[in-house]
Design a protein around this motif. Structure first.
Motif, PDB file in Angstrom:
ATOM      1  N   ASN A 229      -1.681  -6.150   1.697  1.00  0.00           N
ATOM      2  CA  ASN A 229      -2.482  -4.785   1.727  1.00  0.00           C
ATOM      3  C   ASN A 229      -3.191  -4.721   0.343  1.00  0.00           C
ATOM      4  OD1 ASN A 229      -2.392  -3.927   4.084  1.00  0.00           O
ATOM      5  ND2 ASN A 229      -0.868  -2.682   3.994  1.00  0.00           N
TER       6      ASN A 229
ATOM      7  N   ALA B   3       0.910  -1.224  -0.082  1.00  0.00           N
ATOM      8  CA  ALA B   3      -0.010  -0.018   0.074  1.00  0.00           C
ATOM      9  C   ALA B   3       0.914   1.090   0.131  1.00  0.00           C
ATOM     10  CB  ALA B   3      -0.894   0.000   1.128  1.00  0.00           C
TER      11      ALA B   3
ATOM     12  N   GLN C 180      -8.870  -0.288   8.481  1.00  0.00           N
ATOM     13  CA  GLN C 180     -10.210  -0.273   8.056  1.00  0.00           C
ATOM     14  C   GLN C 180     -11.441  -0.776   8.994  1.00  0.00           C
ATOM     15  OE1 GLN C 180      -8.742   2.136   5.330  1.00  0.00           O
ATOM     16  NE2 GLN C 180     -10.918   1.229   4.439  1.00  0.00           N
TER      17      GLN C 180
ATOM     18  N   GLY D  46     -10.187  -0.057   1.253  1.00  0.00           N
ATOM     19  CA  GLY D  46      -9.211   0.945   0.998  1.00  0.00           C
ATOM     20  C   GLY D  46      -9.410   1.480  -0.467  1.00  0.00           C
ATOM     21  N   GLY D  47     -10.316   1.112  -1.014  1.00  0.00           N
ATOM     22  CA  GLY D  47     -10.847   1.679  -2.475  1.00  0.00           C
ATOM     23  C   GLY D  47     -10.752   0.602  -3.610  1.00  0.00           C
TER      24      GLY D  47
ATOM     25  N   TYR E 156      -3.568   2.979   0.938  1.00  0.00           N
ATOM     26  CA  TYR E 156      -4.469   2.914  -0.284  1.00  0.00           C
ATOM     27  C   TYR E 156      -3.631   1.424  -0.901  1.00  0.00           C
ATOM     28  CZ  TYR E 156      -1.986   5.658  -3.475  1.00  0.00           C
ATOM     29  OH  TYR E 156      -0.981   6.141  -4.363  1.00  0.00           O
TER      30      TYR E 156
ATOM     31  N   ARG F 167      -2.178   7.867   1.357  1.00  0.00           N
ATOM     32  CA  ARG F 167      -3.073   8.782   0.831  1.00  0.00           C
ATOM     33  C   ARG F 167      -2.527  10.064   1.041  1.00  0.00           C
ATOM     34  NH1 ARG F 167      -7.503   6.665  -1.187  1.00  0.00           N
ATOM     35  NH2 ARG F 167      -8.388   4.696  -0.065  1.00  0.00           N
TER      36      ARG F 167
ATOM     37  N   GLU G 158     -14.749   0.261  -1.024  1.00  0.00           N
ATOM     38  CA  GLU G 158     -14.474   1.301   0.058  1.00  0.00           C
ATOM     39  C   GLU G 158     -13.836   0.765   1.436  1.00  0.00           C
ATOM     40  OE1 GLU G 158     -17.473   4.196   1.156  1.00  0.00           O
ATOM     41  OE2 GLU G 158     -16.181   5.013   2.589  1.00  0.00           O
TER      42      GLU G 158
ATOM     43  N   GLU H 254     -13.814  -1.352  -6.940  1.00  0.00           N
ATOM     44  CA  GLU H 254     -13.861  -0.371  -5.770  1.00  0.00           C
ATOM     45  C   GLU H 254     -14.610  -1.031  -4.474  1.00  0.00           C
ATOM     46  OE1 GLU H 254     -12.520   2.815  -6.601  1.00  0.00           O
ATOM     47  OE2 GLU H 254     -12.681   3.301  -4.660  1.00  0.00           O
TER      48      GLU H 254
ATOM     49  N   ILE I 110      -6.762  -3.116   2.939  1.00  0.00           N
ATOM     50  CA  ILE I 110      -5.791  -2.490   3.991  1.00  0.00           C
ATOM     51  C   ILE I 110      -5.925  -3.394   5.360  1.00  0.00           C
ATOM     52  CG2 ILE I 110      -4.887  -0.505   5.352  1.00  0.00           C
ATOM     53  CD1 ILE I 110      -4.452  -0.593   2.088  1.00  0.00           C
TER      54      ILE I 110
END
Lengths: 102, 385, 407
Positions: free
Chosen positions: C330, C113, C382, C308-309, C288, C116, C305, C303, C334
């Protein structure tokens, strides 16, 4: 914390090596990332942005952001956070790439 | 005479056609599936190079285009990064020397005052060239431009002159009535006009097929590398002899076996300092992927010709699709079996150099005026008859 | 270099190393590549006491042990290797220390990861770093990122790093909320920050985090209320400003000060600006998944959420819709190092079976070990990870129903 930026460690320290940053002589630990050696010497600004001229230094520390790049032993765009320090490593901020120079 | 024209496609040919139509007071609607310069015109190099054009109709069209470019920034009131810095073709082998001598001789006869430089003279003019080069051509008239800026400036100038531009609207059908094309359908919406100009580059056959017209435009992929920013050292267009050979070669020949991806160097430097390092010529359909083998081969040819580039970083690579035709000439003109329908497509790698000239010709043809030059060599009928 | 091997692993973090060990145990030849010169990935910076076992979690030591074990099993670890392309045949193009092509039968992507970005005026000045960089420089390189440091971000990782810097002798000027912006969203809300901390109350791996989390969890609810009302809580020598946010970083060529403003419980900035002198700012905005190589490989992305996206679509055995391409760690969502290790083991077993090798661990046991690691993990990055994993399982079932899976 007093004095320098290097914490005391209970582990045996790596060998000290000499290196240069923009031709200034500095001392670091063999094998540590160049970015760590620069930080330990209080060097924060590694380069200047080539369009705005603003100073730049370490940001992500894992090679993702490329902000800590420098010229290392003549090679441009080297990420100092990923590159181990050696005896005599030459680090420079400015990209001195010149196609005409042999 | 047509008073109302639809142009399909927002690349350099479509935007140029729309601009010249609007400028003549024609009511024009440009319809584009994505965005201005979203296809080939946004994935190419910067060269307006006449040296590389085949002597004959292509060179004539190129000269016509080069004249337009000389005053285009003033005319469109826009910075196009136009620079007339000359161009050179690098010669590495005796075989290339022979072929390029012959090309230069024909270009001279056609009026291009091209010089042949020795390796030493060339290295003087262009620092960093490899020591093994036998020589280069040199012509001061070659120029370069930012293709994206040209497309956007054309579209904006067209708009200022009254053109309507519809982006994000994909034309899916040509509308016909009594044997005549009378409009288009896009996103379920029908729009009618006196004439429809299809300027869809590699995607042109897909639309024309819907009304039974076949034309031999095939995508020919080119991969380009982008370097880190470096101090200015290329002030003109540079092509390698291998690039010229790949451009003009016939399929199945000896060159194809030796260089299947058609790798030959093209080099230019952007205003920000990045080098655009091309390229390849590959028939792989509409596939837009970049491939490690070709990226490596392009890098190797760049380093062979400019040894110092071995220390330069490549920051990304992209691919574009050139609209190839079997005889290397575009299709510019009416579709004879469908009155009201026109095509301007198939410029392969010459779209930037020839786009504005094509647009001017197409604008005239679409409203029934004389083209202003001999367009017979570009007629669709040469493939259909 | 133009080498063939049974298995290539990208990423020498916990997931990659453990997967390599597991695949090597099954008799496969394995090469691990990583951009960093030393194996370990994010493990390298981790140092804490596990509140469950009371054992010390020393990420560097674990990295060394894993790398040694891998080496003894014949795993080749290539450090300083950047993968710049993944071919359709799963071949890897390398540049850096080794240059060339690696041609594996199966590929595991364990690329981990990245953090951000959370832009704030002045964030590009030398001295502003990501929390992960602060952690690595503090715990691995034993170098201070500054003499007086402000931490922006109130989350488990940020509080841990603040504590670690404090223990190492750095003057931690405070831990405050990150700048309010369209990208920070809920991270910058005091209520959300408190809620996120509450989630880790029982498992917090250090005193500062534990205390802060308990506060937030409401076990000491009068204190939690006062934390929100009075803004400042001081725990273990570090001030936490639940109602203070970083709004700008100033300095001529380097960080010289940071500007703070109060935040209402709903996240809006209130009151006057105040400036504190610091020479470094550490920003924590969450991680992310690093999906670049998975995308280049052509793996479908989804995707989710809670994970982590954007993450690669993958199945219960960490397989992807592409034959013999696997993912772990990861990159799949995450989570902490313990989950990554369990996923590594699972991926190693899946890879071995895909290449026709027997494994000691059954697929069911490997999957169970991952869920066990998840529930016992001291860090939960998360908050709704279980929901995220369930969503992925659902997406995978839908993909199979559509016939996307090549296997």
């Amino acid at each position: 914390m007093s004095g320098g930026y290097r914490f005391p460690s209970d582990e045996p320290l790596a060998r000290q090596v000499r290196f240069t940053f923009n031709e200034r002589e500095l001392v670091g630990l063999e094998g540590e990332p160049i970015a760590a050696a620069l930080l330990a010497n209080g060097v924060r600004t590694i380069r200047h942005d080539d369009s705005t001229g603003e100073p730049r230094g370490v940001y992500c520390g894992i090679g993702h952001c490329f902000e800590c790049r420098a010229q290392v032993d003549g090679v441009n765009g080297v990420r100092t956070c990923l590159t181990p320090l050696r005896e005599g490593t030459r680090v420079a901020s400015v990209a001195q790439w010149d196609v005409a120079k042999k | 005479m047509a008073e109302n024209v639809i142009v399909v496609g927002g690349g350099i040919v479509g935007t140029s056609t729309a601009y010249y139509l609007a400028k003549m007071g024609i009511h024009v609607t440009l319809i584009e599936a994505q965005d201005i310069a979203a296809g080939t015109s946004g994935a190419c190099d910067r060269a307006i190079m006449l040296q590389s054009k085949a002597p004959g109709p292509m060179l004539q069209l190129g000269l016509h285009g080069a004249r337009i470019y000389e005053t285009l920034e003033d005319e469109l009131e826009a910075d196009l990064e136009y620079r007339r810095g000359g161009g050179m073709i690098l010669i590495e082998t005796e075989e290339e020397m022979t072929a390029i001598r012959e090309l230069v001789e024909r270009q001279r006869q056609a009026g291009l005052d091209i010089a042949l430089l020795s390796g030493e003279q060339a290295r003087e003019l262009q620092p960093g060239l490899g020591a093994h080069l036998l020589g280069t051509t040199w012509w001061a008239g070659d120029a370069e431009v930012n293709p994206l800026k040209v497309c956007f400036a054309m579209a904006q100038a067209a708009q200022r002159a009254g053109a309507a531009i519809r982006m994000g609207s994909k034309v899916t059908a040509l509308l016909s009535e009594r044997g005549r094309v009378v409009g288009v359908e896009a996103e379920g919406k029908r729009t009618y006009a006196d004439a429809v100009v299809v300027a869809l580059g590699v995607w042109t056959p897909l639309l024309l097929r819907t009304i039974g017209v076949e034309l031999p435009i095939v995508p020919r992929k080119g991969q380009i590398l982008v370097s880190e920013r470096v101090p200015a050292f290329v002030s003109h267009n540079i092509l390698s002899g291998a690039y010229i050979a790949a451009k003009h070669r016939k399929d199945g020949g000896k060159e194809e076996a030796q260089n299947p991806a058609g790798v030959g160097l093209s080099l230019g430097q952007t205003g920000s300092g990045s080098l655009l390092i091309g390229g390849s010529r590959e028939f792989v359909g509409f596939d837009l992927s970049t491939t490690p083998q070709v990226i490596r081969a392009i890098g190797q040819s760049a380093v062979r010709l400019f040894p110092k580039m071995a220390g330069m970083r490549v920051i990304r690579a992209f691919a574009g699709l050139r609209p190839y035709t079997p005889d290397g000439r575009p299709v510019i003109g009416p579709v004879e079996e469908w009155p009201g329908l026109y095509v301007a497509a198939g410029h392969e790698g010459d779209g930037i150099a020839l786009g504005p000239a094509t647009g001017r010709i197409m604008a005239n043809l679409a409203i029934g005026r004389p083209a202003g030059c001999d367009v017979a060599p570009f007629a669709l009928s040469r493939f259909t008859q | 270099m133009n080498d063939a091997c049974d298995v290539a692993v990208v990423g020498a973090g916990p997931a990659g190393l453990v997967a390599a060990i597991e695949a090597a145990r099954a008799g496969l030849s394995v090469t691990v590549v990583d951009e960093f010169p030393w194996p370990g990935g994010r493990l390298l910076g981790q140092l804490y006491t596990d509140p469950r076992s009371h054992g010390r979690w020393d990420g560097r030591k674990i990295s060394r042990q894993l790398a040694q074990e891998a080496g003894e099993l014949g795993v080749r670890i290539l450090g300083g290797a950047t993968v710049w392309a993944v071919g359709r045949d799963l071949s890897l193009e390398l540049s850096g220390v080794p240059v060339g092509t690696l041609r594996p039968q199966a590929l595991l992507l364990a690329t981990g990861a990245a953090e951000r970005a959370l832009p704030v005026p002045g964030w590009t000045k030398p001295g502003v770093v990501c929390v992960g960089a602060a952690q690595t420089f503090t715990n691995v390189h034993h170098v201070a990122i500054g003499r007086r440091v402000l931490v922006a971000g109130i989350d488990p990782l940020a509080l841990s790093v603040a504590m670690e810097m404090h223990h190492a002798g750095v003057d931690v000027a405070g831990v405050v909320l990150p700048p309010v912006s369209t990208t920070s969203g809920a991270l910058a809300s005091p209520e959300r920050a408190v809620a996120r901390l509450a989630d880790v109350a029982d498992l917090a791996p250090n005193g500062l985090l534990r205390a802060a989390a308990r506060l937030a969890a409401g076990k000491l609810s009068p204190l939690a209320v006062s934390a929100l009302r009075f803004d400042l809580v001081r725990v273990g020598g570090v001030s936490i400003g639940f109602r203070t946010a970083l709004v700008a970083v100033e300095g001529d060529g380097r960080v010289e000060s940071a500007t703070l403003r109060s935040v209402a419980p709903d996240g809006t900035l209130v009151g006057p600006e105040r400036r504190i002198e610091v020479d470094a700012v550490c920003i924590s905005a969450g991680l992310y998944p690093l999906t670049d190589l998975a995308e280049i490989a052509g793996c479908p992305m989804v995707e989710v959420e809670e994970l982590g996206g954007l993450v690669p679509l993958h199945g219960p055995g960490l397989e992807t819709p592409l034959e013999r391409l696997f993912v772990a760690g990861n990159l799949t969502g995450i989570e902490g190092a313990k989950v990554a290790i369990a996923q590594g083991r699972q991926a190693g077993c899946s890879i071995a079976r895909s290449l026709g090798r027997a494994t000691l661990v059954s697929p069911e046991d490997a999957a169970r070990a991952v869920s066990d690691a998840r529930t016992s993990s001291p860090f939960r990055f998360q908050p709704r990870i279980a929901a995220g994993r369930a969503a992925m399982a659902e997406l995978w079932q839908q993909a199979i129903a559509r016939g996307d899976q090549s296997a």
